[in-house]
Scaffold this motif. Structure first.
Motif, PDB file in Angstrom:
ATOM      1  N   ALA A  46       0.834  -1.207   0.000  1.00 18.50           N
ATOM      2  CA  ALA A  46       0.000   0.000   0.000  1.00 18.50           C
ATOM      3  C   ALA A  46       0.866   1.253   0.000  1.00 18.50           C
ATOM      4  CB  ALA A  46      -0.906   0.001   1.237  1.00 18.50           C
ATOM      5  N   GLY A  47       0.246   2.342  -0.382  1.00 21.98           N
ATOM      6  CA  GLY A  47       0.882   3.659  -0.290  1.00 21.98           C
ATOM      7  C   GLY A  47      -0.123   4.610   0.334  1.00 21.98           C
ATOM      8  N   GLN A  48       0.185   5.108   1.520  1.00 25.32           N
ATOM      9  CA  GLN A  48      -0.749   5.981   2.245  1.00 25.32           C
ATOM     10  C   GLN A  48      -0.262   7.424   2.140  1.00 25.32           C
ATOM     11  OE1 GLN A  48      -3.729   5.251   4.396  1.00 25.32           O
ATOM     12  NE2 GLN A  48      -3.763   7.427   3.911  1.00 25.32           N
ATOM     13  N   PHE A  49      -1.072   8.259   1.516  1.00 26.18           N
ATOM     14  CA  PHE A  49      -0.716   9.668   1.323  1.00 26.18           C
ATOM     15  C   PHE A  49      -1.550  10.552   2.239  1.00 26.18           C
ATOM     16  CE2 PHE A  49       0.201   7.561  -2.651  1.00 26.18           C
ATOM     17  CZ  PHE A  49       1.349   8.171  -3.133  1.00 26.18           C
ATOM     18  N   VAL A  50      -0.974  11.698   2.627  1.00 32.79           N
ATOM     19  CA  VAL A  50      -1.789  12.767   3.194  1.00 32.79           C
ATOM     20  C   VAL A  50      -1.957  13.834   2.129  1.00 32.79           C
ATOM     21  CG1 VAL A  50      -1.290  12.414   5.631  1.00 32.79           C
ATOM     22  CG2 VAL A  50       0.234  13.863   4.261  1.00 32.79           C
ATOM     23  N   ILE A  51      -3.052  14.583   2.263  1.00 32.32           N
ATOM     24  CA  ILE A  51      -3.369  15.653   1.321  1.00 32.32           C
ATOM     25  C   ILE A  51      -3.209  16.971   2.073  1.00 32.32           C
ATOM     26  CG2 ILE A  51      -5.153  16.640  -0.149  1.00 32.32           C
ATOM     27  CD1 ILE A  51      -6.473  13.796  -0.127  1.00 32.32           C
ATOM     28  N   VAL A  52      -2.280  17.784   1.610  1.00 36.51           N
ATOM     29  CA  VAL A  52      -1.986  19.059   2.277  1.00 36.51           C
ATOM     30  C   VAL A  52      -2.517  20.194   1.405  1.00 36.51           C
ATOM     31  CG1 VAL A  52      -0.131  20.571   3.117  1.00 36.51           C
ATOM     32  CG2 VAL A  52       0.100  18.078   3.303  1.00 36.51           C
ATOM     33  N   LEU A  53      -3.263  21.102   2.029  1.00 35.91           N
ATOM     34  CA  LEU A  53      -3.707  22.305   1.324  1.00 35.91           C
ATOM     35  C   LEU A  53      -2.538  23.286   1.382  1.00 35.91           C
ATOM     36  CD1 LEU A  53      -6.034  23.844  -0.024  1.00 35.91           C
ATOM     37  CD2 LEU A  53      -6.766  24.562   2.263  1.00 35.91           C
ATOM     38  N   ARG A  54      -1.951  23.560   0.208  1.00 37.57           N
ATOM     39  CA  ARG A  54      -0.700  24.337   0.216  1.00 37.57           C
ATOM     40  C   ARG A  54      -0.882  25.733   0.808  1.00 37.57           C
ATOM     41  NH1 ARG A  54       0.525  22.065  -4.453  1.00 37.57           N
ATOM     42  NH2 ARG A  54      -0.055  23.877  -5.690  1.00 37.57           N
ATOM     43  N   GLU A  55      -2.068  26.316   0.591  1.00 40.21           N
ATOM     44  CA  GLU A  55      -2.310  27.682   1.059  1.00 40.21           C
ATOM     45  C   GLU A  55      -2.134  27.810   2.574  1.00 40.21           C
ATOM     46  OE1 GLU A  55      -6.339  28.876   0.342  1.00 40.21           O
ATOM     47  OE2 GLU A  55      -5.830  31.003   0.335  1.00 40.21           O
ATOM     48  N   THR A  56      -2.512  26.757   3.313  1.00 39.98           N
ATOM     49  CA  THR A  56      -2.442  26.816   4.772  1.00 39.98           C
ATOM     50  C   THR A  56      -1.363  25.907   5.345  1.00 39.98           C
ATOM     51  OG1 THR A  56      -4.032  25.004   4.958  1.00 39.98           O
ATOM     52  CG2 THR A  56      -4.935  27.246   4.933  1.00 39.98           C
ATOM     53  N   GLY A  57      -0.882  24.975   4.531  1.00 36.90           N
ATOM     54  CA  GLY A  57       0.082  23.987   5.025  1.00 36.90           C
ATOM     55  C   GLY A  57      -0.569  22.913   5.888  1.00 36.90           C
ATOM     56  N   LEU A  91      -3.494   3.979  -1.949  1.00 29.93           N
ATOM     57  CA  LEU A  91      -3.579   2.815  -2.833  1.00 29.93           C
ATOM     58  C   LEU A  91      -3.293   1.612  -1.941  1.00 29.93           C
ATOM     59  CD1 LEU A  91      -1.372   4.108  -5.810  1.00 29.93           C
ATOM     60  CD2 LEU A  91      -3.875   3.938  -5.772  1.00 29.93           C
ATOM     61  N   PHE A  92      -4.160   0.611  -1.978  1.00 30.10           N
ATOM     62  CA  PHE A  92      -3.947  -0.557  -1.125  1.00 30.10           C
ATOM     63  C   PHE A  92      -4.446  -1.816  -1.840  1.00 30.10           C
ATOM     64  CE2 PHE A  92      -8.249  -1.167   1.006  1.00 30.10           C
ATOM     65  CZ  PHE A  92      -8.904  -0.163   0.323  1.00 30.10           C
ATOM     66  N   HIS A  93      -4.337  -2.955  -1.154  1.00 29.38           N
ATOM     67  CA  HIS A  93      -4.656  -4.239  -1.793  1.00 29.38           C
ATOM     68  C   HIS A  93      -3.938  -4.358  -3.137  1.00 29.38           C
ATOM     69  CE1 HIS A  93      -8.653  -4.771   0.645  1.00 29.38           C
ATOM     70  NE2 HIS A  93      -7.577  -5.133   1.319  1.00 29.38           N
ATOM     71  N   PHE A  94      -2.678  -3.938  -3.122  1.00 30.44           N
ATOM     72  CA  PHE A  94      -1.883  -3.989  -4.352  1.00 30.44           C
ATOM     73  C   PHE A  94      -1.660  -5.443  -4.755  1.00 30.44           C
ATOM     74  CE2 PHE A  94       2.561  -4.024  -6.127  1.00 30.44           C
ATOM     75  CZ  PHE A  94       2.192  -3.564  -7.371  1.00 30.44           C
ATOM     76  N   ASP A  95      -1.997  -5.774  -5.971  1.00 32.51           N
ATOM     77  CA  ASP A  95      -1.777  -7.119  -6.489  1.00 32.51           C
ATOM     78  C   ASP A  95      -0.806  -7.005  -7.653  1.00 32.51           C
ATOM     79  OD1 ASP A  95      -3.173 -10.102  -6.601  1.00 32.51           O
ATOM     80  OD2 ASP A  95      -2.432  -9.391  -8.542  1.00 32.51           O
ATOM     81  N   GLU A  96       0.412  -7.436  -7.398  1.00 34.47           N
ATOM     82  CA  GLU A  96       1.455  -7.198  -8.392  1.00 34.47           C
ATOM     83  C   GLU A  96       1.247  -7.944  -9.701  1.00 34.47           C
ATOM     84  OE1 GLU A  96       5.480  -7.785  -7.213  1.00 34.47           O
ATOM     85  OE2 GLU A  96       6.116  -6.387  -8.743  1.00 34.47           O
ATOM     86  N   PRO A  97       0.973  -9.255  -9.680  1.00 32.54           N
ATOM     87  CA  PRO A  97       0.831  -9.948 -10.972  1.00 32.54           C
ATOM     88  C   PRO A  97      -0.235  -9.312 -11.855  1.00 32.54           C
ATOM     89  CG  PRO A  97       0.889 -11.544  -9.174  1.00 32.54           C
ATOM     90  CD  PRO A  97       0.845 -10.183  -8.542  1.00 32.54           C
ATOM     91  N   SER A  98      -1.321  -8.857 -11.229  1.00 30.31           N
ATOM     92  CA  SER A  98      -2.408  -8.272 -12.020  1.00 30.31           C
ATOM     93  C   SER A  98      -2.273  -6.763 -12.162  1.00 30.31           C
ATOM     94  CB  SER A  98      -3.762  -8.612 -11.394  1.00 30.31           C
ATOM     95  OG  SER A  98      -3.944 -10.003 -11.414  1.00 30.31           O
ATOM     96  N   ARG A  99      -1.276  -6.192 -11.525  1.00 29.38           N
ATOM     97  CA  ARG A  99      -1.040  -4.731 -11.563  1.00 29.38           C
ATOM     98  C   ARG A  99      -2.335  -3.968 -11.260  1.00 29.38           C
ATOM     99  NH1 ARG A  99       0.736  -3.453 -16.825  1.00 29.38           N
ATOM    100  NH2 ARG A  99       0.228  -5.576 -17.443  1.00 29.38           N
ATOM    101  N   ARG A 100      -2.919  -4.337 -10.131  1.00 28.29           N
ATOM    102  CA  ARG A 100      -4.173  -3.695  -9.720  1.00 28.29           C
ATOM    103  C   ARG A 100      -4.073  -3.288  -8.262  1.00 28.29           C
ATOM    104  NH1 ARG A 100      -6.988  -7.807  -7.152  1.00 28.29           N
ATOM    105  NH2 ARG A 100      -6.631  -9.551  -8.536  1.00 28.29           N
ATOM    106  N   ALA A 101      -4.827  -2.259  -7.898  1.00 27.40           N
ATOM    107  CA  ALA A 101      -4.896  -1.830  -6.498  1.00 27.40           C
ATOM    108  C   ALA A 101      -6.254  -1.194  -6.273  1.00 27.40           C
ATOM    109  CB  ALA A 101      -3.777  -0.840  -6.168  1.00 27.40           C
ATOM    110  N   GLU A 102      -6.551  -0.976  -4.997  1.00 26.72           N
ATOM    111  CA  GLU A 102      -7.805  -0.328  -4.616  1.00 26.72           C
ATOM    112  C   GLU A 102      -7.479   1.078  -4.130  1.00 26.72           C
ATOM    113  OE1 GLU A 102     -10.078  -2.965  -2.133  1.00 26.72           O
ATOM    114  OE2 GLU A 102     -11.464  -1.365  -1.511  1.00 26.72           O
ATOM    115  N   ILE A 103      -8.421   2.001  -4.310  1.00 27.55           N
ATOM    116  CA  ILE A 103      -8.171   3.337  -3.761  1.00 27.55           C
ATOM    117  C   ILE A 103      -9.144   3.616  -2.616  1.00 27.55           C
ATOM    118  CG2 ILE A 103      -7.328   4.269  -5.960  1.00 27.55           C
ATOM    119  CD1 ILE A 103      -9.867   5.967  -6.068  1.00 27.55           C
TER     120      ILE A 103
END
Ligand SMILES: CC(C)(COP(=O)(O)OP(=O)(O)OC[C@H]1O[C@@H](n2cnc3c(N)ncnc32)[C@H](O)[C@@H]1OP(=O)(O)O)[C@@H](O)C(=O)NCCC(=O)NCCS
Length: 194
Positions: free
Chosen positions: A69-80, A88-100
């Protein structure tokens, strides 16, 4: 080999910066995930304190380390400020698929932020991350989420009845899919990551 994300990975959009979560983000994420209205359709109870936040963070780190998985935070640049998160999670490499997945603090709903962040995440998934298919699973009553997915180009592919028994309530799941071949990148391709 899993989903390998460089620790300094950041994605810029018009108003937002997406970057991988760090421990210092937890107080702001607690404000977001501590709100029962925000977590209404999410598959977990509202966080009740920093212990819940820390437990979530440790799981996220483990999933990063495992390449799941890749866990991102979303930052509003105006305020920081951290206004939400997406992953992105449930990454399945052979099928190159993930869930958002995604969540935004309630005071920031309806300003187009998640559409902006979602487009960037999808660009990343189908670009540098090399994915071929994205999936999302939502409670069909979550109209904000279904509208967002439609705006991102996801197609509703199915309905699983009474799939969850979550927080004392049984609910259906709407399943959505988006193929790389259907996606129109919203901007110039991101550089491949090493
Ligand atoms: C779902 C969520 C992330 C949407 O974020 P947002 O930034 O408010 O969404 P946007 O402003 O980018 O809007 C995207 C589209 O959804 C529509 N939308 C947003 N909220 C809506 C609502 N409550 N009802 C109906 N449509 C809504 C917008 O109008 C827009 O469509 P349009 O461009 O055709 O008008 C946000 O409501 C949220 O965090 N909810 C709680 C967490 C959650 O349920 N996450 C999803 C779990 S699967």
């Amino acid at each position: 080999m899993g989903l390998t994300l460089p620790s300094g990975l950041t994605i810029e959009t018009g108003r937002l910066t997406l970057r991988l979560v760090s421990e210092a983000d937890l107080p702001e994420l607690l404000e977001i995930n501590g709100d029962d209205e925000t977590t209404r359709y999410l598959p977990y109870a509202s966080w009740r304190g920093m212990a819940d936040a820390q437990e979530w963070f440790d799981r996220a780190l483990n999933r990063h380390a495992a390449g799941e998985a890749g866990q991102f935070v979303i930052v509003l640049r105006e305020t920081g400020r951290v206004v939400g998160s997406c992953l992105l999670f449930h990454f399945d490499e052979p099928s190159r698929r993930a869930e958002i997945g995604y969540v935004l603090g309630r005071q920031h709903w309806g300003a187009g932020y998640m559409l902006e962040a979602g487009k960037a995440l999808v660009d990343f998934a189908f670009g540098p991350a090399g994915l071929r298919r994205l999936e999302a699973e939502i409670d069909p009553r979550n109209t904000a989420s279904s509208r967002l997915l439609e705006r991102l180009g996801f197609v509703k592919e199915g309905l699983l009845r009474e799939r969850w028994d979550n927080k004392g309530e049984v609910s259906d799941s709407g399943l959505y899919g988006l193929l790389r071949g259907d996606w129109q990148p919203s901007r110039a391709p991101l550089a491949p990551h090493s």
